[in-house]
Design a protein around this motif. Structure first.
Motif: not given
Length: 329
Positions: A287-289, A298-304, A293-295
């Protein structure tokens, strides 16, 4: 009736574990170790991008020309899939230049300490589990439900046994002199710090997210078993390439479906900021993220993550399968 016919049945035939069950443990550990070493730099980048502690440092991409022209800062609105892969490359470069080449392998020690038993436990539990479940509940026949059940049991066992090691690894990778004024000197210093801050419970932060991540292992194993059958028995290069492709594709699809749990788990394991615990639980973190920061975060760092786990899976599964086949010849 001769005395010979009254001899007891050999113990091997009554054992719950299949014959040569140990080979899954050894093959899984060796495969996991090789894959982790090859893809370690991408693991460092992925962990930093999942955390909010490094967002300011890595939020922009400096694109200075080789001639030393002024850097160009790419706007965040251009953050599409291609941009994310370019961003990963630039972060690798920045770590290499601004910190040191050694930082690209930060946390590799606890990673290996975690990966070898984790993969050994996972492959041992799954490889033997599917045979036991098939023999006990499905007349010796493997199918999707057998694979699914074995993968779920393997995921829970692995997550519970190795969570403390991943907590230490994550803390090491997120360590920064800009945060504390002094860098952690190694795994033992990190372990002592976690014990001081949280006690034994600190080593099980993110365990709920790890259990949520069992779904990734289930999807991966079921897909791998299905895809592998397409080229199984073909022999030669075709079967080998098919096995590599099956492992990479299965891991890629499973990661795309379940990736948010990775970000939540990293947030739960990251160190305190000014002595304050920001992320305290699975639902609270989610909920906090999203709120702050927006949904999309939740996919931060996906490419790496994809650049690491797809080749990692290909290396790991090929070594695992190769050892099993060599051992059975």
């Amino acid at each position: 009736m001769s005395p010979r016919s009254e001899e007891p049945t050999p113990a091997a035939s009554t054992s719950l574990l299949p014959a040569k069950s140990w080979q899954h443990f050894v093959a899984g550990g060796i495969g996991g170790m090789c894959g982790a070493i090859v893809t370690s730099p991408f693991d460092v980048v992925k962990t930093r991008l999942q955390s909010n502690l490094f967002r300011e440092k890595h939020s922009t991409v400096s694109m200075a020309g080789a001639s030393g022209a002024a850097a160009y800062v790419a706007p965040r609105s251009r953050a599409n899939v291609l941009y994310n892969f370019i961003e990963t490359g630039h972060i690798l470069r920045d770590i290499y230049r601004e910190e040191s080449p050694r930082e690209l392998f930060k946390g590799l020690g606890p990673t290996l300490v975690g990966v070898v038993p984790a993969r050994s436990i996972n492959f041992f539990t799954y490889g033997n589990g599917k045979q036991i479940i098939a023999n006990k509940f499905n007349d010796g026949q493997e199918n999707t439900w057998v694979h699914l059940s074995a993968a779920a049991v393997a995921g829970i066992a692995t997550g519970t046994a190795t969570n403390p090691l991943w907590v230490v690894k994550t803390r090491l990778q997120l360590d920064s002199s800009t945060r504390t004024g002094e860098r952690l000197s190694g795994s033992w210093a990190t372990i002592r710090l976690i014990m001081k801050e949280n006690g034994i419970r600190g080593f099980y932060k993110g365990l709920s997210a790890s259990y949520l991540g069992v779904s990734e292992g289930v999807i991966q194993w079921v897909l791998y078993e299905r895809l592998k059958k397409l080229t199984e028995g073909k022999g030669g290069v075709l079967e080998f390439v098919g096995m590599l492709g099956s492992a990479g594709a299965a891991k890629g699809v499973a990661s795309l479906i379940t990736y948010p749990h990775e970000v939540i788990r990293t947030r739960l394991r990251q160190p305190h900021v000014n002595g304050v615990v920001k992320y305290s639980g699975l639902v609270q973190t989610l909920q906090l993220v999203i709120k702050e920061e927006g949904a999309r975060r939740l996919y931060g760092g996906l490419s790496a993550h994809l650049m690491r786990v797809v080749p990692n899976a290909a290396v790991m599964y090929s070594i695992y399968e190769g050892i099993l086949r060599w051992n059975n010849t």
